[in-house]
Design a protein around this motif. Structure first.
Motif, PDB file in Angstrom:
ATOM      1  N   ASP A 163     -59.046  45.555  49.625  1.00 57.60           N
ATOM      2  CA  ASP A 163     -59.745  45.848  48.371  1.00 57.60           C
ATOM      3  C   ASP A 163     -59.673  44.688  47.389  1.00 57.60           C
ATOM      4  O   ASP A 163     -60.610  44.462  46.622  1.00 57.60           O
ATOM      5  CB  ASP A 163     -59.191  47.125  47.744  1.00 57.60           C
ATOM      6  N   LYS A 164     -58.564  43.934  47.418  1.00 54.22           N
ATOM      7  CA  LYS A 164     -58.473  42.753  46.558  1.00 54.22           C
ATOM      8  C   LYS A 164     -59.512  41.713  46.960  1.00 54.22           C
ATOM      9  O   LYS A 164     -60.080  41.037  46.115  1.00 54.22           O
ATOM     10  CB  LYS A 164     -57.069  42.136  46.633  1.00 54.22           C
ATOM     11  N   ARG A 165     -59.761  41.590  48.243  1.00 51.82           N
ATOM     12  CA  ARG A 165     -60.759  40.638  48.722  1.00 51.82           C
ATOM     13  C   ARG A 165     -62.166  41.065  48.306  1.00 51.82           C
ATOM     14  O   ARG A 165     -63.029  40.240  48.061  1.00 51.82           O
ATOM     15  CB  ARG A 165     -60.673  40.537  50.252  1.00 51.82           C
ATOM     16  N   LYS A 199     -52.225  44.769  60.926  1.00 50.74           N
ATOM     17  CA  LYS A 199     -53.331  45.491  60.287  1.00 50.74           C
ATOM     18  C   LYS A 199     -53.431  45.051  58.829  1.00 50.74           C
ATOM     19  O   LYS A 199     -52.419  44.965  58.133  1.00 50.74           O
ATOM     20  CB  LYS A 199     -53.085  47.000  60.361  1.00 50.74           C
ATOM     21  N   THR A 200     -54.655  44.778  58.369  1.00 49.72           N
ATOM     22  CA  THR A 200     -54.855  44.414  56.965  1.00 49.72           C
ATOM     23  C   THR A 200     -54.727  45.678  56.114  1.00 49.72           C
ATOM     24  O   THR A 200     -55.391  46.674  56.380  1.00 49.72           O
ATOM     25  CB  THR A 200     -56.253  43.803  56.762  1.00 49.72           C
TER      26      THR A 200
END
Length: 66
Positions: free
Chosen positions: A14-16, A7-8
């Motif tokens: 949020d950084k992406r 799972k991301t």
């Protein structure tokens, strides 16, 4: 079809998304009325609807016609 192995995390997600920023809307000044408005949008000024310096709708004429 590829599937994620893990799972991301919220932090990585949020950084992406840090580069997706809201930009301030562009404001224009009407040449006829001097009123500030959004670009490509009609705006009301003293009972008249203006777009690109031309009157589209005149509410003052409709009210006096009664």
């Amino acid at each position: 079809m590829a599937h994620p192995k893990r799972k991301t995390s919220k932090t990585r997600r949020d950084k992406r998304r840090t580069h997706y920023k809201a930009v301030a809307p562009t404001i224009a000044k009407d040449s006829v009325t001097g009123e500030m408005h959004l670009y490509h949008r009609a705006h009301w000024h003293e009972g008249k609807l203006y777009y690109r310096g031309q009157v589209l709708i005149d509410k003052t004429e409709e009210e006096t016609a009664d």
